[in-house]
Enzyme design. Structure first.
Site, short mmCIF file in Angstrom:
data_model
loop_
_atom_site.label_atom_id
_atom_site.label_comp_id
_atom_site.label_asym_id
_atom_site.label_seq_id
_atom_site.Cartn_x
_atom_site.Cartn_y
_atom_site.Cartn_z
N ASP A 1 0.83 -1.20 0.00
CA ASP A 1 0.00 0.00 0.00
C ASP A 1 0.87 1.25 0.00
O ASP A 1 1.95 1.26 0.58
CB ASP A 1 -0.91 0.02 1.23
N SER A 2 0.40 2.29 -0.69
CA SER A 2 1.06 3.59 -0.70
C SER A 2 2.52 3.45 -1.16
O SER A 2 2.77 3.00 -2.26
CB SER A 2 0.94 4.24 0.67
#
Length: 328
Positions: free
Chosen positions: A169-170
């Site tokens: 994620d991210s």
């Protein structure tokens, strides 16, 4: 089942009061705090210590993990990690290699357990969450080296490439894409698929105008500032630095999830378009008014729990596709 992989999904629903409350809380706390803290190297170090000491989200409380979930620490050469098993009876011959987010300077496998134990459940396999090296002491190249070493370590332990899924994620989504591109460029066997939640894909000097004011969590200016810190002395258009510029030929199926008001939404969608143009099937999901990496809020936000069902759909479709792909 291929239609479950190469498809755009825009879930429609009345936004829950929990999601609306989280958006308001993030807008009033995380966004202004990041504007203050992300100013220089010293402030990054302060933020690291704050997260390490007190950055526990609700899903990390002992009672929030299911009774059958287990966590086992793992040493992986230059870094460490943890094996997360969300249930019993998992397929131990398969694995998810998870790369947490945090802008390449904060967070760890511990902060992302609300995601990793649920990933274990919906994929039916253990998750190896990697505590890769981060800045400002370490570089993007160090993080990538750790990810590649962890993947090679899984192969050395007997995991077959088709039994491995990469996810992140991210910043971890950035690292997931960079890892895929590096594996392909080095002629190494590819995993079966990859899942990116709100990936950060463009570290060049792009001007982020879309959702600049709508994003409840991320400040576009602070994202730009962080990008400059990590790309100093590098070519920001190098695909391993900014995966949005990558050639995705021979990359396995991707699932990319964003929120409609995220400042990173546009660059994530650019990866979708680029990958599809290179022949890669991509499941792109854009969730209305969901904040950055909303899956981490699954303990309190209903939409965040629902996204894991969508991940299960994607993984099931990939697994159903594998015999056809092998025959081809």
């Amino acid at each position: 089942m291929h239609d479950e992989i190469n498809v755009d999904v825009h879930p429609t629903y009345p936004i829950s009061w929990q999601a609306a409350a989280c958006n308001g809380l993030l807008r009033g706390t995380m966004k202004p705090i990041s504007t203050v803290l992300l100013r220089n190297t010293a402030s990054l170090m302060v933020a690291q210590r704050l997260i390490a000491l007190g950055g526990r989200v609700p899903g990390l409380l002992p009672g929030m993990m299911p009774p059958k979930a287990t966590i086992v620490a793992e040493e992986l050469g230059s870094c460490s990690g943890e094996w997360v098993r969300g249930d019993e009876g998992l397929d131990e011959g398969k694995v998810v290699l998870y790369l947490h987010g945090g802008g390449y300077f904060v967070c760890s496998p511990v902060t992302h357990r609300p995601i990793t134990w649920r990933l274990s459940v919906v994929t039916g396999r253990p998750v190896l969450a990697l505590d890769y090296r981060q800045g400002p002491v370490n570089t993007l190249a160090d993080s990538l080296e750790d990810s590649l070493a962890a993947y090679a370590g899984l192969l050395d332990r007997g995991f077959k490439p088709e039994g491995i899924i990469l996810a992140g994620d991210s910043a971890g989504g950035h690292l997931t894409l960079a890892t895929l591109l590096a594996l392909r460029d080095r002629g190494l066997p590819m995993p079966s698929a990859a899942i990116c939640l709100s990936p950060w894909t463009d570290l060049s000097d792009v001007q982020r105008s879309a959702n600049r004011w709508a994003d409840p969590m991320l400040s576009a200016g602070r994202v730009d500032w962080l990008a400059r810190q990590w790309t100093a002395g590098l070519d920001p258009t190098d695909p391993l630095v900014s995966p949005v510029f990558g050639d995705y030929t021979d990359i396995p199926p991707l699932m990319i999830v964003t929120g409609s008001t995220e400042v990173l939404r546009e660059e994530a969608h650019r990866v979708v378009l680029r990958a599809r143009s290179d022949g890669v099937p991509v499941r792109y999901e854009e969730w209305t008014r969901m904040p950055h990496v909303f899956a981490i809020l699954a303990d309190i936000v209903p939409e965040a729990r629902l996204v894991f069902r969508h991940i299960r759909t994607f993984v099931d479709a990939v697994e159903a596709r594998e015999p056809d792909a092998a025959a081809a």
